[in-house]
Scaffold this motif. Sequence first.
Motif, PDB file in Angstrom:
ATOM      1  N   UNK A   1     126.047  29.626  60.734  1.00 40.69           N
ATOM      2  CA  UNK A   1     124.645  30.009  60.536  1.00 40.69           C
ATOM      3  C   UNK A   1     124.491  31.527  60.522  1.00 40.69           C
ATOM      4  N   UNK A   2     123.299  31.984  60.170  1.00 37.72           N
ATOM      5  CA  UNK A   2     123.032  33.418  60.223  1.00 37.72           C
ATOM      6  C   UNK A   2     123.083  33.890  61.674  1.00 37.72           C
ATOM      7  N   UNK A   3     123.192  35.191  61.849  1.00 39.23           N
ATOM      8  CA  UNK A   3     123.275  35.741  63.200  1.00 39.23           C
ATOM      9  C   UNK A   3     122.038  35.387  64.017  1.00 39.23           C
ATOM     10  N   UNK A   4     120.847  35.477  63.381  1.00 43.87           N
ATOM     11  CA  UNK A   4     119.606  35.190  64.110  1.00 43.87           C
ATOM     12  C   UNK A   4     119.537  33.731  64.543  1.00 43.87           C
TER      13      UNK A   4
ATOM     14  N   UNK B   1     122.127  31.565  64.869  1.00 45.37           N
ATOM     15  CA  UNK B   1     123.174  31.316  65.857  1.00 45.37           C
ATOM     16  C   UNK B   1     122.820  31.877  67.224  1.00 45.37           C
ATOM     17  N   UNK B   2     122.249  33.088  67.238  1.00 41.44           N
ATOM     18  CA  UNK B   2     121.887  33.717  68.505  1.00 41.44           C
ATOM     19  C   UNK B   2     120.761  32.944  69.194  1.00 41.44           C
ATOM     20  N   UNK B   3     119.751  32.519  68.425  1.00 41.47           N
ATOM     21  CA  UNK B   3     118.630  31.787  69.018  1.00 41.47           C
ATOM     22  C   UNK B   3     119.072  30.432  69.551  1.00 41.47           C
ATOM     23  N   UNK B   4     119.897  29.726  68.788  1.00 41.17           N
ATOM     24  CA  UNK B   4     120.422  28.432  69.257  1.00 41.17           C
ATOM     25  C   UNK B   4     121.215  28.628  70.542  1.00 41.17           C
ATOM     26  N   UNK B   5     122.071  29.659  70.566  1.00 40.94           N
ATOM     27  CA  UNK B   5     122.883  29.927  71.757  1.00 40.94           C
ATOM     28  C   UNK B   5     122.035  30.283  72.972  1.00 40.94           C
ATOM     29  N   UNK B   6     121.013  31.133  72.767  1.00 38.49           N
ATOM     30  CA  UNK B   6     120.141  31.520  73.881  1.00 38.49           C
ATOM     31  C   UNK B   6     119.352  30.322  74.410  1.00 38.49           C
TER      32      UNK B   6
END
Length: 753
Positions: A694-697, A699-704
């Motif tokens: 996924x895009x960085x945004x 991937x980062x939101x899912x991870x957070x």
Amino acid sequence: MIEDLTEQQAAAKLAADGFNDVPEPTFNFFKAVVSRLWEPSAWILEGALVIEVVLGKEIQAGFIALMLVFAAVNGAIQSRRAALVLQELAHQLTPTSSVRRAGHWQLIDAKALVVGDLISLQVGSVIPADIRVLTNPIHTDESSITGESVAVSHTPGETAFAGTMVVAGETLARVLATGSHSRAGKTVSLINQNNAPGHLQRLLGKIIGYLALLDSALALIIVGIALIRHADMIQMLPFLAMLFIVTIPIAMPSSFAVANSVEARELSRQRILVSELTGIQEAANLNLLLVDKTGTITTNQPQVVQFKNLSARSDHQLLRLAASATDSRHPSVVDQAIVNFAHRYQLKRLPQQEFKPFDASVGYGEAPTVVRVRIGALSRLYELTTQQPALAIDQLDLTRGRSVAVMINNVLQGVLILQDQPRPDSAAALKRIQHRGVKTIMLTGDNLKTAQAVADAVGLKGQVVSYQTFKTHSRPLAQVAGIAEVVPENKLAIVKAMQRAGYVVGMTGDGVNDAPALKQSEVGIAVDNATDLAKRSAKFVLLTGGLTNILTILDSGHRVYQRMLTWTITKLTRTVELTVLLTIGYLWLDYVPLSLNAMVLVAILNDLVTLVLGTDRTTIRHRPEQWDMPRLSKIAGFLATGWTAVGVGLIVWLHGLGLSAGQLSTSLYVYLIFSAMLTILMTRTSGPFWRGRPSRAVGLTVGLNCLLTIGLASSGWGVPAISGWLTLIVIVLVLMTGIGLTVAGDLWRRLTK
């Protein structure tokens, strides 16, 4: 001689009065937040908040307040983001005006006009300021300021207003008021910020209706069982309110505007302006493109390559008369080509006693000089001639280019052949567009021979037919390369005919009479040299020539489609999973298995990912997309069935372990968040989710979200704490289910192909 301003006078007035523009009101963030706290979706939550306060449940009330503030602030942020993009695009769509200063006509940005300027208006002009009509009567469309579509007549001496459009006639006019002093206020923006919903939004509106029906049915079941069990209905009201808030995407329209505005900004970087956001999502479904030959396939820089004198006059006499019938204020490319050809022989125009610009409805323009001269379409003037020319028309070589006839005193006197070369990139761009599954048909006013030669040169396969043949004899569209002898008003009929046949139609155009067809088509594209009226009617405006940028529009549409497809399937899956699990849990356990706090967290964390889906990486498919509702329902139903079945099993197992209601709720909360995040990753790609990055945004939101969920479940903040082992078991269960659903789904797709 009508007086005009000098450049020095205009500069002094501009410095004193400012630009012909109106400063836009600044976005008030506080008002935007407050307005979102006073709407139906907020009222539901606010009612639940009051109930929780009355019941003395401060923590639950705090979580509902958090949901309210999050929804209001997030909505305001996204509205501001979309507004900024639209304003930026609007400023790039400033029209131009033909103004005479110090005796010379020139084209300038309309915002540089000043009071006292002498301007020229013709059919299709957007009146850039309040003006006084000077020479001839005109008819204007004033619907932009009055709401009435009936044309209004203005005779010399009368005032016409900024923002209206000239629909008939031509005149000189004096600028009376500019900017904030004009009646219409801001008039230089061509952007349309109040768009009708596109196919995608209408479809998802139906989905919202289905979700509302599902929620209503399950709510009735829960209320009915609660009444049978003599449960406290006051305690149930906040839960029912949150059930509707979590499952129904009330903020969907603004979410769509944001998703489209992200692509609009990206397109503007590629020199493509978007004047109607729904055009982006329609581009993904485009399967038929009607391409205007002149200026799109060709360079729109015609040159006279042959001149046939059919009269007793000398070549120089006839050519000088032809040049004298061209438009000196708003010269078209044909006018310019004839004037340039005359300049080769040092021939200058004769004084024009009166001038009528080219009118597509009659097929010619005219200018009485020492004689009455008309220049226009050969076919039209040949019909009007009162004396047959010495050379038969069929003896002319019309394959070389466009034919323009010269008529003097109702007698056909000569023919100029203008040649317009295809752009160097046209053949390659058309091949790539057709490779994307978009049938491409060329539209041109040229004769059949000329049109067929151009179609062959750029690789359009099939036969060019005349408009009359197309209208009266049906034939497979795959066999048609182009439609010739098309006058501008025919284009609207062609677009409507194609739409009735089931096509999603795109069209390129540049002229005044292209505007209705551009407006009618799902993907109307005004090319770089289009008139202001064509730009206002189209959904896209190209700032560079050629067809290559149409591929960029297609790519943008496919990206929006793929992101909204992910959103749609995920939303359907999550809604069915959540509502069915809670209903079954309540019927079996005699209490709602998910606390109000956990439900608020599910809503907020899911919405956080939705906000960044517009940035996700996508796979662009080389075929038109179709919103197949039965297929979407099958995919969502398959995923929802799998997640729900495993979720029911989890509830049964956890209840069997003797966990408290709070611990069971937290475990289910972890399951719902992780299954939702994994569903997004699964639906965003057609292959295994572990292969698509996924895009960085995203991937980062899912991870957070996952880390926050683990932290809340472990610490017991806002939800009852559970052990790390139980959290790990739930996460592993989600991963195993996701892998199983991915493998089963891939097998199902292969078997059903």
